[in-house]
Design an enzyme around this catalytic site. Structure first.
Site, short mmCIF file in Angstrom:
data_model
loop_
_atom_site.label_atom_id
_atom_site.label_comp_id
_atom_site.label_asym_id
_atom_site.label_seq_id
_atom_site.Cartn_x
_atom_site.Cartn_y
_atom_site.Cartn_z
N ASP A 13 0.83 -1.21 0.00
CA ASP A 13 0.00 0.00 0.00
C ASP A 13 0.86 1.26 0.00
O ASP A 13 1.97 1.26 0.52
CB ASP A 13 -0.92 -0.03 1.23
CG ASP A 13 -2.13 0.88 1.08
OD1 ASP A 13 -2.34 1.41 -0.03
OD2 ASP A 13 -2.86 1.07 2.07
N ASN A 15 1.26 3.40 -2.96
CA ASN A 15 1.80 3.80 -4.26
C ASN A 15 1.33 5.19 -4.68
O ASN A 15 2.11 6.00 -5.19
CB ASN A 15 1.37 2.81 -5.35
CG ASN A 15 1.93 1.43 -5.14
OD1 ASN A 15 2.77 1.23 -4.27
ND2 ASN A 15 1.47 0.48 -5.93
N HIS A 30 2.66 3.06 -8.93
CA HIS A 30 2.44 1.63 -9.24
C HIS A 30 3.65 1.07 -9.98
O HIS A 30 4.09 -0.05 -9.71
CB HIS A 30 1.17 1.45 -10.07
CG HIS A 30 -0.09 1.89 -9.38
ND1 HIS A 30 -0.35 1.59 -8.07
CD2 HIS A 30 -1.16 2.61 -9.83
CE1 HIS A 30 -1.54 2.11 -7.73
NE2 HIS A 30 -2.03 2.74 -8.78
N GLU A 60 -12.57 -4.68 -3.91
CA GLU A 60 -13.00 -3.28 -3.73
C GLU A 60 -12.27 -2.34 -4.69
O GLU A 60 -12.80 -1.30 -5.06
CB GLU A 60 -12.75 -2.83 -2.29
CG GLU A 60 -13.68 -3.45 -1.27
CD GLU A 60 -13.34 -4.90 -0.88
OE1 GLU A 60 -12.23 -5.37 -1.22
OE2 GLU A 60 -14.18 -5.54 -0.25
N ASN A 61 -11.06 -2.73 -5.12
CA ASN A 61 -10.31 -1.86 -6.03
C ASN A 61 -10.98 -1.73 -7.40
O ASN A 61 -10.64 -0.81 -8.17
CB ASN A 61 -8.86 -2.35 -6.19
CG ASN A 61 -7.99 -2.15 -4.96
OD1 ASN A 61 -7.07 -2.92 -4.71
ND2 ASN A 61 -8.26 -1.09 -4.18
N GLU A 198 1.21 -13.23 12.46
CA GLU A 198 1.87 -12.08 13.10
C GLU A 198 1.77 -10.88 12.16
O GLU A 198 2.05 -10.99 10.96
CB GLU A 198 3.35 -12.39 13.36
CG GLU A 198 3.58 -13.48 14.37
CD GLU A 198 3.12 -13.11 15.79
OE1 GLU A 198 3.23 -11.93 16.16
OE2 GLU A 198 2.64 -14.01 16.50
C1 IPE Z 1 -5.54 -2.68 -0.03
O1 IPE Z 1 -5.16 -1.38 -0.33
C2 IPE Z 1 -5.57 -3.49 -1.27
C3 IPE Z 1 -4.28 -3.73 -1.91
C4 IPE Z 1 -3.11 -3.37 -1.44
C5 IPE Z 1 -4.34 -4.42 -3.14
P1 IPE Z 1 -6.22 -0.21 -0.50
O2 IPE Z 1 -5.44 1.03 -0.66
O3 IPE Z 1 -7.18 -0.54 -1.58
O4 IPE Z 1 -6.98 -0.28 0.90
P2 IPE Z 1 -7.88 0.77 1.66
O5 IPE Z 1 -8.92 1.22 0.70
O6 IPE Z 1 -7.00 1.91 2.07
O7 IPE Z 1 -8.40 0.02 2.83
C1 IPE Z 2 -1.46 0.20 -3.40
O1 IPE Z 2 -1.30 1.56 -3.47
C2 IPE Z 2 -1.78 -0.41 -4.75
C3 IPE Z 2 -3.15 -0.90 -4.88
C4 IPE Z 2 -4.07 -0.91 -3.96
C5 IPE Z 2 -3.51 -1.42 -6.19
P1 IPE Z 2 -2.53 2.57 -3.51
O2 IPE Z 2 -2.91 2.78 -4.93
O3 IPE Z 2 -3.62 2.11 -2.61
O4 IPE Z 2 -1.85 3.89 -2.93
P2 IPE Z 2 -2.44 4.91 -1.89
O5 IPE Z 2 -2.94 4.11 -0.71
O6 IPE Z 2 -3.55 5.63 -2.58
O7 IPE Z 2 -1.31 5.78 -1.52
MG MG Z 3 -4.05 2.39 -0.65
#
Ligand code: IPE
Ligand code: IPE
Ligand code: MG
Length: 232
Positions: A13, A15, A30, A60-61, A198
């Site tokens: 998480d 990126n 990414h 959810e993504n 853990e």
């Molecule tokens: C969790 O990250 C999913 C992945 C890393 C693939 P998100 O960025 O989508 O999670 P939330 O929305 O902050 O919980």
């Molecule tokens: C994690 O990074 C990658 C995916 C969930 C695909 P994010 O895209 O969630 O990055 P933030 O959380 O918005 O910084």
């Molecule tokens: Mg994120």
């Protein structure tokens, strides 16, 4: 290293925030994140970790803007192609788990091919959770078990039997779950499988999480005392 986890899992998480901090589009985060995947996989193989699993895209993504979803799917496709020869050279098995019915035909075909071609590799297995959610996994397992078993056998199911219906059947539960970027939640990841995992949370954003940070997490794991409810 003294106590080595058999299965390390990562919620990658941060990126988007990494890119924003540099005044760039989220996609740059990414892209840079792919380099972190490469680094952690290399380090996992070097250390002798058997399973490295990565939460790459949650159910959810799919609710993100269409452009970002497409970019992430394209990046997945490209990265698989780029990494194929490295995986063969380093004896890495590649597995994708998740709700595959939501992926495009082209991506599914490429995933099947990559999984087949690396199936006999046995140094380290990398599992990419794509279009995955923990609740979805538990639901599909329950439906599969209900369809396959007699009502009596279904009633007699125990937790170990249920494991066999989850998409992670045959894979040991994660010993260590790392989440980057300072978020302190599980975001519908391996809900059933993380019963005794853990947890390791770090503020480091995923594109900055490389070999040194990975090794630190493994060392921290070595200092944990896993009691499983018992008294030691
Ligand atoms: C969790 O990250 C999913 C992945 C890393 C693939 P998100 O960025 O989508 O999670 P939330 O929305 O902050 O919980
Ligand atoms: C994690 O990074 C990658 C995916 C969930 C695909 P994010 O895209 O969630 O990055 P933030 O959380 O918005 O910084
Ligand atoms: Mg994120």
């Amino acid at each position: 290293m003294e106590i080595l986890p058999q299965h390390v899992s990562i919620i990658m998480d941060g990126n988007g925030r990494w890119a924003r901090a540099r005044g760039k589009e989220r996609v740059f985060g990414h892209l840079e994140g792919v380099e972190s995947v490469r680094a952690c996989l290399e380090e996992a193989a070097t250390l002798g970790i058997k399973y490295l699993s990565l939460y790459a895209f949650s159910e959810e993504n799919w609710n993100r803007p269409q452009a970002e979803v497409s970019t992430l799917m394209e990046l997945m496709m490209k990265s698989m192609k780029n990494e194929f020869s490295n995986m063969m050279k380093n004896n890495i098995r590649f597995v994708v788990l998740g709700n595959r019915s939501r992926l495009s035909e082209g991506l599914n075909a490429a995933i099947d091919k990559m999984m087949e071609d690396t199936a006999a590799n046995n140094r380290t297995t990398i599992i990419v959770f794509l279009s995955y959610s923990g609740k979805w996994d538990i639901m599909q397992a329950m439906k599969k078990a209900a369809a396959e078993l007699s009502p009596e056998a279904f009633q007699a199911l125990g937790p170990e039997d249920f494991d066999n219906y989850l998409v992670t059947a045959g894979i040991p539960d994660p010993d260590l779950l790392i989440r980057t970027s300072g978020e302190l939640r599980i975001s519908n990841y391996l809900l059933w499988q993380s019963a005794y995992t853990e947890f390791y949370f770090t503020d480091v954003l995923w594109p900055d999480f490389r070999k040194e940070q990975f090794r630190q997490a493994i060392e921290e794991y070595g200092r944990r005392d896993r009691r499983y409810g018992k008294v030691k």
